[in-house]
Scaffold this motif. Structure first.
Motif, PDB file in Angstrom:
ATOM      1  N   MET A   1       0.851  -1.197   0.000  1.00  0.00           N
ATOM      2  CA  MET A   1       0.000   0.000   0.000  1.00  0.00           C
ATOM      3  C   MET A   1       0.885   1.244   0.000  1.00  0.00           C
ATOM      4  O   MET A   1       1.770   1.383   0.838  1.00  0.00           O
ATOM      5  N   LEU A   2       0.641   2.136  -0.941  1.00  0.00           N
ATOM      6  CA  LEU A   2       1.418   3.369  -1.006  1.00  0.00           C
ATOM      7  C   LEU A   2       0.681   4.442  -0.210  1.00  0.00           C
ATOM      8  O   LEU A   2      -0.460   4.779  -0.492  1.00  0.00           O
ATOM      9  N   LEU A   3       1.324   4.975   0.795  1.00  0.00           N
ATOM     10  CA  LEU A   3       0.667   5.985   1.630  1.00  0.00           C
ATOM     11  C   LEU A   3       0.867   7.377   1.047  1.00  0.00           C
ATOM     12  O   LEU A   3       1.914   7.681   0.492  1.00  0.00           O
ATOM     13  N   THR A   4      -0.116   8.197   1.184  1.00  0.00           N
ATOM     14  CA  THR A   4       0.041   9.592   0.764  1.00  0.00           C
ATOM     15  C   THR A   4       0.652  10.390   1.897  1.00  0.00           C
ATOM     16  O   THR A   4       0.764   9.920   3.032  1.00  0.00           O
ATOM     17  N   ASP A   5       1.060  11.601   1.611  1.00  0.00           N
ATOM     18  CA  ASP A   5       1.677  12.436   2.651  1.00  0.00           C
ATOM     19  C   ASP A   5       0.739  12.672   3.818  1.00  0.00           C
ATOM     20  O   ASP A   5       1.158  12.850   4.951  1.00  0.00           O
ATOM     21  N   ASN A   6      -0.573  12.720   3.507  1.00  0.00           N
ATOM     22  CA  ASN A   6      -1.536  12.970   4.585  1.00  0.00           C
ATOM     23  C   ASN A   6      -1.512  11.879   5.644  1.00  0.00           C
ATOM     24  O   ASN A   6      -1.865  12.097   6.790  1.00  0.00           O
ATOM     25  N   HIS A   7      -1.120  10.673   5.194  1.00  0.00           N
ATOM     26  CA  HIS A   7      -1.140   9.560   6.130  1.00  0.00           C
ATOM     27  C   HIS A   7       0.181   9.399   6.880  1.00  0.00           C
ATOM     28  O   HIS A   7       0.278   8.601   7.782  1.00  0.00           O
ATOM     29  N   ARG A   8       1.190  10.125   6.458  1.00  0.00           N
ATOM     30  CA  ARG A   8       2.493   9.921   7.071  1.00  0.00           C
ATOM     31  C   ARG A   8       2.538  10.553   8.453  1.00  0.00           C
ATOM     32  O   ARG A   8       1.952  11.599   8.697  1.00  0.00           O
ATOM     33  N   PRO A   9       3.278   9.932   9.347  1.00  0.00           N
ATOM     34  CA  PRO A   9       3.366  10.489  10.683  1.00  0.00           C
ATOM     35  C   PRO A   9       4.093  11.826  10.659  1.00  0.00           C
ATOM     36  O   PRO A   9       4.922  12.082   9.797  1.00  0.00           O
ATOM     37  N   ARG A  10       3.766  12.672  11.649  1.00  0.00           N
ATOM     38  CA  ARG A  10       4.349  14.010  11.676  1.00  0.00           C
ATOM     39  C   ARG A  10       5.852  13.940  11.919  1.00  0.00           C
ATOM     40  O   ARG A  10       6.615  14.664  11.324  1.00  0.00           O
ATOM     41  N   ASN A  11       6.264  13.104  12.830  1.00  0.00           N
ATOM     42  CA  ASN A  11       7.705  13.006  13.089  1.00  0.00           C
ATOM     43  C   ASN A  11       8.127  11.550  12.988  1.00  0.00           C
ATOM     44  O   ASN A  11       8.011  10.785  13.936  1.00  0.00           O
ATOM     45  N   ARG A  12       8.608  11.208  11.813  1.00  0.00           N
ATOM     46  CA  ARG A  12       8.963   9.832  11.534  1.00  0.00           C
ATOM     47  C   ARG A  12      10.208   9.407  12.324  1.00  0.00           C
ATOM     48  O   ARG A  12      10.422   8.249  12.595  1.00  0.00           O
ATOM     49  N   TYR A  13      11.019  10.387  12.668  1.00  0.00           N
ATOM     50  CA  TYR A  13      12.307  10.069  13.266  1.00  0.00           C
ATOM     51  C   TYR A  13      12.272   9.940  14.792  1.00  0.00           C
ATOM     52  O   TYR A  13      13.202   9.442  15.381  1.00  0.00           O
TER      53      TYR A  13
ATOM     54  N   GLY B  50       4.414   0.130  10.338  1.00  0.00           N
ATOM     55  CA  GLY B  50       5.058   1.403  10.029  1.00  0.00           C
ATOM     56  C   GLY B  50       6.453   1.514  10.596  1.00  0.00           C
ATOM     57  O   GLY B  50       6.979   0.583  11.207  1.00  0.00           O
ATOM     58  N   ALA B  51       7.062   2.688  10.384  1.00  0.00           N
ATOM     59  CA  ALA B  51       8.449   2.895  10.780  1.00  0.00           C
ATOM     60  C   ALA B  51       8.644   2.818  12.291  1.00  0.00           C
ATOM     61  O   ALA B  51       9.572   2.164  12.784  1.00  0.00           O
ATOM     62  N   SER B  52       7.770   3.488  13.042  1.00  0.00           N
ATOM     63  CA  SER B  52       7.938   3.504  14.496  1.00  0.00           C
ATOM     64  C   SER B  52       7.766   2.113  15.091  1.00  0.00           C
ATOM     65  O   SER B  52       8.551   1.681  15.945  1.00  0.00           O
ATOM     66  N   VAL B  89      10.028   2.291   7.047  1.00  0.00           N
ATOM     67  CA  VAL B  89      10.024   3.441   6.139  1.00  0.00           C
ATOM     68  C   VAL B  89       9.858   2.972   4.693  1.00  0.00           C
ATOM     69  O   VAL B  89       9.051   3.515   3.930  1.00  0.00           O
ATOM     70  N   LEU B  90      10.634   1.954   4.339  1.00  0.00           N
ATOM     71  CA  LEU B  90      10.547   1.434   2.966  1.00  0.00           C
ATOM     72  C   LEU B  90       9.162   0.880   2.658  1.00  0.00           C
ATOM     73  O   LEU B  90       8.715   0.919   1.519  1.00  0.00           O
ATOM     74  N   GLU B  91       8.520   0.354   3.685  1.00  0.00           N
ATOM     75  CA  GLU B  91       7.201  -0.245   3.489  1.00  0.00           C
ATOM     76  C   GLU B  91       6.237   0.766   2.870  1.00  0.00           C
ATOM     77  O   GLU B  91       5.359   0.408   2.104  1.00  0.00           O
ATOM     78  N   GLU B  92       6.474   2.044   3.181  1.00  0.00           N
ATOM     79  CA  GLU B  92       5.578   3.073   2.642  1.00  0.00           C
ATOM     80  C   GLU B  92       5.794   3.276   1.147  1.00  0.00           C
ATOM     81  O   GLU B  92       4.996   3.921   0.494  1.00  0.00           O
ATOM     82  N   HIS B  93       6.907   2.753   0.616  1.00  0.00           N
ATOM     83  CA  HIS B  93       7.200   2.963  -0.805  1.00  0.00           C
ATOM     84  C   HIS B  93       7.247   1.650  -1.587  1.00  0.00           C
ATOM     85  O   HIS B  93       7.566   1.663  -2.759  1.00  0.00           O
ATOM     86  N   LEU B  94       6.994   0.535  -0.912  1.00  0.00           N
ATOM     87  CA  LEU B  94       7.082  -0.761  -1.584  1.00  0.00           C
ATOM     88  C   LEU B  94       5.725  -1.420  -1.623  1.00  0.00           C
ATOM     89  O   LEU B  94       4.912  -1.245  -0.724  1.00  0.00           O
ATOM     90  N   PHE B  95       5.536  -2.199  -2.663  1.00  0.00           N
ATOM     91  CA  PHE B  95       4.332  -3.026  -2.712  1.00  0.00           C
ATOM     92  C   PHE B  95       4.593  -4.239  -1.845  1.00  0.00           C
ATOM     93  O   PHE B  95       5.428  -5.067  -2.146  1.00  0.00           O
ATOM     94  N   ARG B  96       3.878  -4.316  -0.771  1.00  0.00           N
ATOM     95  CA  ARG B  96       4.257  -5.324   0.224  1.00  0.00           C
ATOM     96  C   ARG B  96       3.887  -6.743  -0.161  1.00  0.00           C
ATOM     97  O   ARG B  96       4.497  -7.684   0.283  1.00  0.00           O
ATOM     98  N   ASP B  97       2.862  -6.890  -1.005  1.00  0.00           N
ATOM     99  CA  ASP B  97       2.343  -8.223  -1.242  1.00  0.00           C
ATOM    100  C   ASP B  97       3.148  -8.939  -2.323  1.00  0.00           C
ATOM    101  O   ASP B  97       2.627  -9.291  -3.369  1.00  0.00           O
ATOM    102  N   SER B  98       4.431  -9.098  -2.064  1.00  0.00           N
ATOM    103  CA  SER B  98       5.274  -9.762  -3.045  1.00  0.00           C
ATOM    104  C   SER B  98       6.349 -10.562  -2.334  1.00  0.00           C
ATOM    105  O   SER B  98       7.081 -10.024  -1.494  1.00  0.00           O
TER     106      SER B  98
END
Lengths: 278, 166
Positions: A1-13, B50-52, B89-98
């Motif tokens: 699933m590709l997330l849009t910016d709206n779904h991204r957490p405010r502080n990823r780090y 997710g990343a956290s 972090v990468l999960e947000e840019h990868l198609f996971r179902d592979s």
């Protein structure tokens, strides 16, 4: 699933920074405790909490293997049984002879003033974890400081030396195996005509490497290697414990010393029980 | 609700992988190739969180591994945390179902983890460490396929409504 910016957490780090700081702090704590030969409180707590689960999982596997192995090995069992009976009879004869020789040696040693060596007490233990850390060849036993275990004690399997205790928690202890690169043991070729001494070092793989052996020494493939009991740091290993068998003999690049591969007597892949020499 | 379920499954997968690895660690070896099932579970589970959460799972795995063999404890924790976060972090840019992604990511993630570990705790024998790392990466990559297929069955159906901002 590709997330849009709206779904991204405010502080990823933030999350990873907090986790890394916690990791560094705990690492320092663990390291400080290990330098004293004891486990840190969180490490001991984690072990205590997970030990029953690991033991349970291992028990299930052991039970299943015992229940099914006879089906697979039914044909071999009869022949193996006969071989073992023959071997038992031969060994019983050898033991009787060795006991007599041992008594004679002890008597002679006392007559000429040698110090008599006492047999250390053996504490039986179950292996509860194999290779728990990817960066350290070790096993975890279900005995700890509550049982009188302390850092530096020697651990053996029925076939030979396993290693030494390097970390102790109240009810568990970590054993650094001989195959670890940080482990070394003073060793000697058991064959009476040879008695070549050296040091067996862990290579990080399945075999040990016997070093500090001069070129041309009388070492043959198949020789049994036992602990020599010599050396300051390595002298913690009592004399005469089986280490392994020589599987390859060669010279190093300079030609001044020999390179000897030794296969450990104790198979580390399937250790279930061990005993600690106290 | 589904995000929470996914995280619970991911946590169980990492913990279960670690336990099985400790109980039968040597049985997972293919000759000189060593696999780390706990780490493989972290990598594959990281594809669904997710990343956290990935960072927290990585730290948790690091603490578990370091508690049983506390040589280089800090380096183990930090390297696992970094990789767990990185996969998240990468999960947000990868198609996971592979399955291909899972295998390739586990292989590359293992090498990255070993590199991070080496940066934190340089080893005396670089060549031996590099060879061992490559072997572990191969073992982990092979193991990633069955782990992915198993985890996918229970986790993929919970991931559609995941909101990582929470």
């Amino acid at each position: 699933m590709l997330l849009t910016d709206n779904h991204r957490p405010r502080n990823r780090y933030l999350g990873v920074v907090i986790c890394v700081v916690i990791g560094i702090a705990m690492g320092i704590w663990y390291g400080a405790a290990r330098s004293t030969g004891r486990s840190s409180p969180p490490a001991a707590a984690v072990r205590s909490a997970t030990q029953p689960v690991v033991t349970g999982v291992r028990s299930v596997g052991t039970w299943m293997r015992r229940q099914t192995s006879w089906v697979v090995r039914a044909r071999q069992l009869e022949a193996e049984n006969q071989q073992l009976r023959a071997k038992l009879g031969r060994l019983e004869g050898e033991i009787a002879g060795l006991r007599e020789a041992d008594a004679t040696a002890a008597r002679l040693r006392s007559q000429i003033g040698f110090a008599l060596t006492s047999t250390p007490r053996r504490l039986a233990a179950d292996v509860i974890a194999l290779r728990p850390s990817p960066y350290c060849d070790s096993v975890t036993l279900n005995r700890g400081s509550a049982d009188g275990v302390r850092s530096g004690l020697v651990v053996c399997a029925p076939q030979g030396v396993l290693g030494r205790v390097f970390e102790v928690a109240p009810h568990t202890c970590g054993v650094l195996l001989l195959t670890d690169t940080r482990c070394a043991i003073g060793s000697v070729i058991q064959r009476a005509a040879s008695r070549v001494t050296g040091v067996c070092r862990g290579t990080g793989g399945q075999a040990l490497s016997m070093v500090y052996v001069a070129h041309g020494a009388d070492v043959r493939v198949g020789d049994t290697v036992v602990s020599s009991g010599m050396g300051e740091a390595m002298g913690i290993f009592p004399k005469g414990l089986p280490i392994g068998r020589v599987t390859r003999v060669g010279d190093d690049l300079s030609g001044a010393a020999m390179v000897i591969d030794v296969t450990p007597a104790a198979g580390y892949d399937r250790i279930e029980e061990a005993y600690i020499l106290q | 609700m589904k995000a929470r379920t996914t995280r619970i499954w991911a946590t169980l997968a990492v913990f279960g992988g670690f336990i099985v690895d400790m109980a039968y660690g040597h049985a997972l070896n293919l000759g000189p190739i060593r696999a780390d099932l706990g780490f493989v579970c972290l990598m594959v589970a990281g594809l669904f969180v997710g990343a956290s959460t990935g960072a927290v799972l990585g730290l948790a795995l690091g603490i578990l591994q370091a508690s049983y063999g506390s040589v280089y404890a800090g380096s183990v924790m930090v390297s696992r945390t970094s990789v767990g976060w990185g996969v998240g972090v990468l999960e947000e840019h990868l198609f996971r179902d592979s399955a291909y992604v899972a295998v390739a990511l586990t292989f590359a993630g293992t090498l990255f983890c070993e590199l991070t570990f080496y940066a934190c705790a340089p080893q005396a024998d670089v060549r031996a460490f590099a060879i061992a790392s490559l072997r572990t990466a191969c073992g982990n990559g092979l193991l990633a396929l069955p782990v992915y297929l198993a985890l996918r069955r229970v986790m993929a159906r919970n991931t559609d409504e995941v909101d990582y901002s929470r």
